[in-house]
Scaffold this motif. Structure first.
Motif, PDB file in Angstrom:
ATOM      1  N   GLU A  48      33.996  26.076  91.809  1.00  0.00           N
ATOM      2  CA  GLU A  48      34.674  25.971  90.777  1.00  0.00           C
ATOM      3  C   GLU A  48      34.291  24.842  89.718  1.00  0.00           C
ATOM      4  N   GLY A  49      34.412  25.112  88.579  1.00  0.00           N
ATOM      5  CA  GLY A  49      34.145  24.146  87.536  1.00  0.00           C
ATOM      6  C   GLY A  49      32.585  23.939  87.151  1.00  0.00           C
ATOM      7  N   VAL A  50      31.658  24.636  87.816  1.00  0.00           N
ATOM      8  CA  VAL A  50      30.328  24.468  87.458  1.00  0.00           C
ATOM      9  C   VAL A  50      30.016  25.701  86.402  1.00  0.00           C
ATOM     10  N   SER A  51      30.578  25.214  85.314  1.00  0.00           N
ATOM     11  CA  SER A  51      30.494  26.218  84.201  1.00  0.00           C
ATOM     12  C   SER A  51      29.101  26.441  83.577  1.00  0.00           C
ATOM     13  N   ILE A  52      28.166  25.721  83.866  1.00  0.00           N
ATOM     14  CA  ILE A  52      26.635  26.012  83.303  1.00  0.00           C
ATOM     15  C   ILE A  52      26.457  27.434  84.079  1.00  0.00           C
ATOM     16  N   ASN A  53      26.811  27.527  85.069  1.00  0.00           N
ATOM     17  CA  ASN A  53      26.452  28.916  85.837  1.00  0.00           C
ATOM     18  C   ASN A  53      27.388  29.924  85.359  1.00  0.00           C
ATOM     19  N   ASP A  54      28.541  29.883  84.959  1.00  0.00           N
ATOM     20  CA  ASP A  54      29.652  30.808  84.302  1.00  0.00           C
ATOM     21  C   ASP A  54      28.916  31.432  83.065  1.00  0.00           C
ATOM     22  N   LEU A  55      28.449  30.374  82.435  1.00  0.00           N
ATOM     23  CA  LEU A  55      27.893  30.648  80.986  1.00  0.00           C
ATOM     24  C   LEU A  55      26.668  31.450  80.972  1.00  0.00           C
ATOM     25  N   ARG A  56      25.800  31.231  81.947  1.00  0.00           N
ATOM     26  CA  ARG A  56      24.558  31.891  82.120  1.00  0.00           C
ATOM     27  C   ARG A  56      24.744  33.231  82.637  1.00  0.00           C
ATOM     28  N   LYS A  57      25.887  33.486  83.455  1.00  0.00           N
ATOM     29  CA  LYS A  57      26.047  34.674  83.965  1.00  0.00           C
ATOM     30  C   LYS A  57      27.058  35.710  82.935  1.00  0.00           C
ATOM     31  N   ASN A  58      27.594  34.968  81.927  1.00  0.00           N
ATOM     32  CA  ASN A  58      28.356  35.591  81.023  1.00  0.00           C
ATOM     33  C   ASN A  58      27.774  35.707  79.633  1.00  0.00           C
ATOM     34  N   LEU A  59      26.428  35.520  79.324  1.00  0.00           N
ATOM     35  CA  LEU A  59      26.232  35.455  78.114  1.00  0.00           C
ATOM     36  C   LEU A  59      26.799  36.648  77.130  1.00  0.00           C
ATOM     37  N   PRO A  60      26.554  37.945  77.652  1.00  0.00           N
ATOM     38  CA  PRO A  60      27.187  39.002  76.674  1.00  0.00           C
ATOM     39  C   PRO A  60      28.644  38.697  76.348  1.00  0.00           C
ATOM     40  N   LEU A  61      29.301  38.144  77.241  1.00  0.00           N
ATOM     41  CA  LEU A  61      30.767  37.847  77.044  1.00  0.00           C
ATOM     42  C   LEU A  61      30.849  36.815  75.776  1.00  0.00           C
ATOM     43  N   LEU A  62      30.008  35.766  76.079  1.00  0.00           N
ATOM     44  CA  LEU A  62      29.867  34.746  74.874  1.00  0.00           C
ATOM     45  C   LEU A  62      29.429  35.422  73.544  1.00  0.00           C
ATOM     46  N   ASN A  63      28.577  36.220  73.740  1.00  0.00           N
ATOM     47  CA  ASN A  63      28.118  36.754  72.302  1.00  0.00           C
ATOM     48  C   ASN A  63      29.251  37.739  71.702  1.00  0.00           C
ATOM     49  N   ASP A  64      29.739  38.591  72.510  1.00  0.00           N
ATOM     50  CA  ASP A  64      30.998  39.335  72.223  1.00  0.00           C
ATOM     51  C   ASP A  64      32.094  38.412  71.431  1.00  0.00           C
ATOM     52  N   TYR A  65      32.345  37.140  72.036  1.00  0.00           N
ATOM     53  CA  TYR A  65      33.477  36.406  71.522  1.00  0.00           C
ATOM     54  C   TYR A  65      32.792  35.894  70.300  1.00  0.00           C
ATOM     55  N   MET A  66      31.743  35.484  70.217  1.00  0.00           N
ATOM     56  CA  MET A  66      31.162  34.795  68.855  1.00  0.00           C
ATOM     57  C   MET A  66      31.350  35.862  67.700  1.00  0.00           C
ATOM     58  N   GLU A  67      31.038  37.086  68.089  1.00  0.00           N
ATOM     59  CA  GLU A  67      30.755  38.237  67.170  1.00  0.00           C
ATOM     60  C   GLU A  67      32.373  38.504  66.650  1.00  0.00           C
ATOM     61  N   GLN A  68      33.148  38.451  67.480  1.00  0.00           N
ATOM     62  CA  GLN A  68      34.743  38.718  67.415  1.00  0.00           C
ATOM     63  C   GLN A  68      35.264  37.509  66.466  1.00  0.00           C
ATOM     64  N   GLN A  69      35.154  36.379  66.755  1.00  0.00           N
ATOM     65  CA  GLN A  69      35.491  35.185  66.252  1.00  0.00           C
ATOM     66  C   GLN A  69      35.036  35.066  64.794  1.00  0.00           C
ATOM     67  N   CYS A  70      33.750  35.638  64.429  1.00  0.00           N
ATOM     68  CA  CYS A  70      32.889  35.535  62.951  1.00  0.00           C
ATOM     69  C   CYS A  70      33.234  36.697  62.280  1.00  0.00           C
ATOM     70  N   ARG A  71      34.137  37.793  62.848  1.00  0.00           N
ATOM     71  CA  ARG A  71      34.369  38.834  61.977  1.00  0.00           C
ATOM     72  C   ARG A  71      34.838  38.470  60.599  1.00  0.00           C
ATOM     73  N   SER A  72      35.438  37.494  60.430  1.00  0.00           N
ATOM     74  CA  SER A  72      36.233  37.212  58.945  1.00  0.00           C
ATOM     75  C   SER A  72      35.136  36.452  58.037  1.00  0.00           C
ATOM     76  N   THR A  73      33.818  36.209  58.595  1.00  0.00           N
ATOM     77  CA  THR A  73      32.963  35.612  57.759  1.00  0.00           C
ATOM     78  C   THR A  73      32.781  36.246  56.304  1.00  0.00           C
ATOM     79  N   GLY A  74      32.767  37.734  56.510  1.00  0.00           N
ATOM     80  CA  GLY A  74      32.479  38.336  55.366  1.00  0.00           C
ATOM     81  C   GLY A  74      33.456  38.030  54.163  1.00  0.00           C
TER      82      GLY A  74
END
Lengths: 326, 292
Positions: free
Chosen positions: A185-211
């Motif tokens: 628990e708390g070793v988030s570097i591994n969580d990040l690596r495992k969940n890159l697609p999720l991170l990408n999805d989140y970024m796309e969602q957050q940046c939807r308003s940039t247009g």
């Protein structure tokens, strides 16, 4: 003569500005807008709308919709009009792009305070529905979008936890209730690596308003690298190696166990078969003797046994007889 | 015509080409008309006073807005052009200390836009510099003495606080502050970064050990379960013969004990014959002889 030359000069100017410079074309990957005396041609009083913005943001990012000229031509414009063209194809830019600084990676701090590097690309294109923001509303739209994107990205990395609650052990069978699960628990570097697609999805969602905000819409966030310090990388590799080793050991143990259990089952079958083999002649003999007794009575049975013992007499090396009492 | 045509046809031709642009430029320089571009404000001053501002894009005639005074602006005044588009600035490496005393570097990214061109031009000699200083000071006062985790994780909330603190002042200088984001929070002390890295590495090593131990335990469990199952089966195998043979003998005995005795005698005799052993035939009741 001079008057004629003067008038001819004026005519040349008029021909050049009104006829030669008046025509323009727009390429297939371009869109154009027109300004007349510096004012962009609007579509009535229509404004750019985006529901993802809050009411306060809608007030701040308030841009008019413009008349967009699509590919084609030749189009005509008056001398007091100016054409502004832009390519609307999807383009890619490295995450590290920063006109004010040269860098090879984006530094970010994870939830467990580890400073790590992030790399990747973003794909973007100019928002056709909000060309006003791109041309006039925002000073440097791309720089603007990158500033916003990196801010959101770093904030997300600092908060990121594995939403599935998975841990480093990974394999559900291995992880259930194990000490490794608690430790991971708390070793988030591994969580990040495992969940890159999720991170990408989140970024796309957050940046939807940039247009609507900056006139550039994000097509995709492609974060491909999470580069922790080398020693952390090595420790993560060791975990991976151990995980594989443990999985291999468990598989081997299971295979051995299966083999031994199968062999013991076979041993039971063999023992049973041997016993059945031993019993079979007994049963057969008993049936035969029972039939002899049934037909000839108990005497026949005894006679049969005496007869069976006869060959023994043939093999006798010594016979001791006692004299009958007189 | 107001000029002499004796310079020759070529000169007249050149004059003819440039006539309209020069005329327009002179009219514009004299303030007869102005072209206001998108997101641009033109501030007219005369005799040290602000005459007015044109911020609606398009062709504008200052005479219509400011009267005859507009004609004096080119001679006794000045025209300022102020862009009012949205701009951004990244304020790097602002030093703050967390509640725990950890020195941290914070980067603030903010948007700004000129909202009042007159105030922007004349209220502050360096509005951008002042805005930067304000954002920096507000950031430091908002973030200092916060818990480190809060500083790292609650950035949106803190950004809003910085914006709320800076906005009133910036508006006095004609600047509207847009979105404000804490773009970067980093540890400035190299040793601390190394310590955190060590901490994570140690935790990972712990995980590795735990994983290894867990694996060994599981392998041990599998082996012991197997040994238990195998021993059960082997016992079953060992008990198979007594069970089956005994059952068969019992069955024969239930049917007829005499037959069972006969069967046993037959089998014993057959074994005796098959063994090829030397045979001594003794009379019945010859126990003394046997003892001898």
């Amino acid at each position: 003569m001079q008057v004629t030359a003067f008038l001819l000069g004026m005519l040349v100017f008029v021909v050049y500005t009104v006829l030669i410079r008046a025509f323009y074309t727009v390429k297939p990957d371009e869109r154009a807008i027109i300004t007349s005396f510096g004012r962009a041609q609007r579509i009535g009083r229509l404004m750019v709308e985006d529901d993802s913005l809050t009411d306060e943001e809608k007030q701040r990012y308030r841009f008019p919709r413009l008349q967009v000229i699509g590919p084609g031509g030749p189009y005509f414009k008056w001398p007091w009009q100016e054409v502004h063209k832009v390519r609307v194809v999807t383009e890619a830019i490295d995450l590290t792009w920063d006109p004010t600084k040269s860098q090879h990676t984006i530094e970010a701090v994870t939830k467990d305070n580890l400073t790590t590097g992030v790399g990747g690309q973003i794909r973007f294109r100019v928002c056709e529905n909000n060309l006003y923001a791109y041309f006039f509303g925002v000073d440097k739209p791309l720089e603007h979008v990158m500033g916003y994107f990196i801010s959101v990205l770093r904030e997300r990395i600092a908060n990121f936890v594995d939403p599935k609650g998975q841990n480093l052990v990974g394999d559900t069978e291995l992880s259930t209730g194990s000490a490794a699960a608690e430790l991971s628990e708390g070793v988030s570097i591994n969580d990040l690596r495992k969940n890159l697609p999720l991170l990408n999805d989140y970024m796309e969602q957050q940046c939807r308003s940039t247009g609507a905000r900056y006139g550039i819409e994000l097509d995709a966030a492609l974060i491909t690298q999470i580069d922790p310090p080398p020693e952390v990388d090595r420790a993560l590799s060791a975990i991976n190696t151990t995980r594989n080793q443990v999985a291999a050991d468990i598989s081997t143990a299971r295979a051995d166990a299966e083999q031994q259990i199968t062999m013991s089952k076979r041993a039971v079958e063999i023992a049973r078969n041997n016993a059945q083999a031993e019993v079979a002649p007994l049963k057969e003999l008993a049936d035969t003797l029972a039939r002899i007794k049934a037909t000839g009575g108990p005497g026949a049975l005894r006679t049969y046994i005496r007869n069976l013992r006869v060959p023994l007499l043939g093999r006798a090396t010594r016979i001791v007889q006692t004299a009958a009492p007189k | 015509m107001f000029f002499d045509f004796s310079f020759g046809p070529i000169f007249a031709f050149v004059i003819g080409v440039l006539y309209i642009p020069i005329l327009l430029a002179i009219a514009r320089a004299l303030g007869l008309y102005a072209i206001v571009r998108e997101r641009e404000a033109q501030v007219f001053t005369l005799f040290g006073k602000v005459l007015g501002t044109l911020d609606e894009p398009g062709l504008r005639f200052p005479l219509g807005y400011f009267g005859v005074k507009a004609l004096l602006v080119p001679f006794f005044g000045k025209l300022y052009k102020v862009p009012t588009c949205l701009r951004q600035h990244y304020l790097r490496d602002q030093m703050v200390n967390s509640e725990e005393g950890t020195p941290m570097g914070v980067g603030i990214w903010y948007e700004m836009q000129v909202s009042d061109p007159v105030a922007y031009l004349f209220s502050n000699a360096n509005p951008e510099g002042s805005l930067q200083a304000n954002v920096a000071s507000s950031t430091i006062s908002t973030l200092s003495n916060l818990e480190m985790d809060k500083m790292l994780e609650d950035r949106h909330l803190l950004s809003r606080r910085v914006r709320a603190a800076v906005s009133p002042l910036s508006e006095q200088w004609g600047y509207a502050l847009g979105s404000v984001y804490i773009r970067k929070v980093a540890f400035t002390d190299r040793q601390m970064v190394d310590n955190i890295t060590d901490k994570v590495v140690k935790r990972l090593v712990q995980v590795t050990s735990a994983m290894k131990q867990d694996g060994e335990n599981r392998v041990g469990l599998i082996k012991s379960e197997t040994a238990y199952k195998v021993s059960q089966k082997m016992a079953e195998a060992a008990a198979a013969r007594p069970a089956i043979v005994g059952e068969a003998l019992n069955a024969i005995a239930r049917q007829d004990p005499e037959v069972l005795n006969a069967v046993m005698e037959v089998m014993e005799t057959e074994q005796l014959i098959a063994s090829g052993a030397q045979v001594d035939v003794l009379p019945v009741d010859s126990e003394i002889l046997v003892q001898l």
